[in-house]
Scaffold this motif. Sequence first.
Motif, mmCIF file in Angstrom:
data_model
loop_
_atom_site.group_PDB
_atom_site.id
_atom_site.type_symbol
_atom_site.label_atom_id
_atom_site.label_comp_id
_atom_site.label_asym_id
_atom_site.label_seq_id
_atom_site.Cartn_x
_atom_site.Cartn_y
_atom_site.Cartn_z
ATOM 1 N N GLU A 71 0.816 -1.217 0.000
ATOM 2 C CA GLU A 71 0.000 0.000 0.000
ATOM 3 C C GLU A 71 0.849 1.266 0.000
ATOM 4 O OE1 GLU A 71 -0.729 0.129 4.852
ATOM 5 O OE2 GLU A 71 -2.404 -0.168 3.483
ATOM 6 N N ASN A 72 2.131 1.142 0.407
ATOM 7 C CA ASN A 72 3.031 2.289 0.419
ATOM 8 C C ASN A 72 4.013 2.278 -0.744
ATOM 9 O OD1 ASN A 72 1.969 3.369 2.864
ATOM 10 N ND2 ASN A 72 3.129 1.824 4.013
ATOM 11 N N GLY A 73 3.666 1.592 -1.807
ATOM 12 C CA GLY A 73 4.540 1.539 -2.966
ATOM 13 C C GLY A 73 5.445 0.320 -2.939
ATOM 14 N N THR A 74 6.526 0.379 -3.711
ATOM 15 C CA THR A 74 7.459 -0.735 -3.817
ATOM 16 C C THR A 74 8.642 -0.510 -2.894
ATOM 17 O OG1 THR A 74 6.836 -1.059 -6.135
ATOM 18 C CG2 THR A 74 8.887 -2.087 -5.399
ATOM 19 N N ASN A 75 8.925 -1.500 -2.045
ATOM 20 C CA ASN A 75 10.028 -1.429 -1.098
ATOM 21 C C ASN A 75 10.613 -2.824 -0.920
ATOM 22 O OD1 ASN A 75 9.666 1.477 0.013
ATOM 23 N ND2 ASN A 75 7.631 0.589 0.278
ATOM 24 N N PHE A 76 11.693 -2.916 -0.149
ATOM 25 C CA PHE A 76 12.262 -4.207 0.208
ATOM 26 C C PHE A 76 11.737 -4.623 1.583
ATOM 27 C CE2 PHE A 76 15.434 -2.580 -2.799
ATOM 28 C CZ PHE A 76 15.572 -3.681 -3.637
ATOM 29 N N TYR A 77 11.222 -5.856 1.666
ATOM 30 C CA TYR A 77 10.613 -6.360 2.893
ATOM 31 C C TYR A 77 11.267 -7.675 3.310
ATOM 32 C CZ TYR A 77 6.747 -3.160 1.746
ATOM 33 O OH TYR A 77 5.998 -2.053 1.439
#
Length: 218
Positions: A71-77
């Motif tokens: 929901e907050n865009g593309t990131n590394f998780y």
Amino acid sequence: MRSNVFFPRWSHQGDKVAFLVRHTSSEQNSIQLVDINTKVVSVINVDGLHSFGMPTWMQNDEAILVKAEGENGTNFYSININDGSFQKQVNGSGGYAIHTKDDEIWYSKNDTSIYKISLKSPDSMAEKVLSSGEIFNTLTWVKADLGIYFLKKHADHQTINFYDTSNETVKTLVKVPLRTIDDATALSVMVEKKRLIFTQTSFPQVNIKRLSHPLLSD
């Protein structure tokens, strides 16, 4: 398995393999695991994330480190392999990321630069390690103890290079014709055997041959 499988990655203990499965019906993908001992394949069910990139393992082998959309865009998780819970580790999009023994995350961004950030302090800032223009794309590199191995494309050939982090120098290890190595290959290092593993393209460039034939004569 009747789906397309991509980017298999061994866990650090060598007892599991994580990989992506692309589902043609939904045009989405999922992260799946195979237990080497039991041969059981399982899906990591993650609510809130989708469009996963190339997975790697956190050092404890209890979570997968992966680029994903939320929901907050593309990131590394980091995603727990048991319950699918996740935590954002690095802001922003890119290629893929590696968690090191020093509790750092090394990752490539869309500008084809490589960065690192420490997880030991929440106030840590990302530091650029290798500048844009060195690596060919955001997947064709791997972090080793002493530096970074990466694929580079030239006008008429490819090279596998090594960036030494201690003295910030780049050394060419292998030079091969164009299209010998898959441009999007995931590099892996076998430390014990001192080997670098990559995928060879299905259509390597062959040498140009000179033919003799009456129809070709002047």
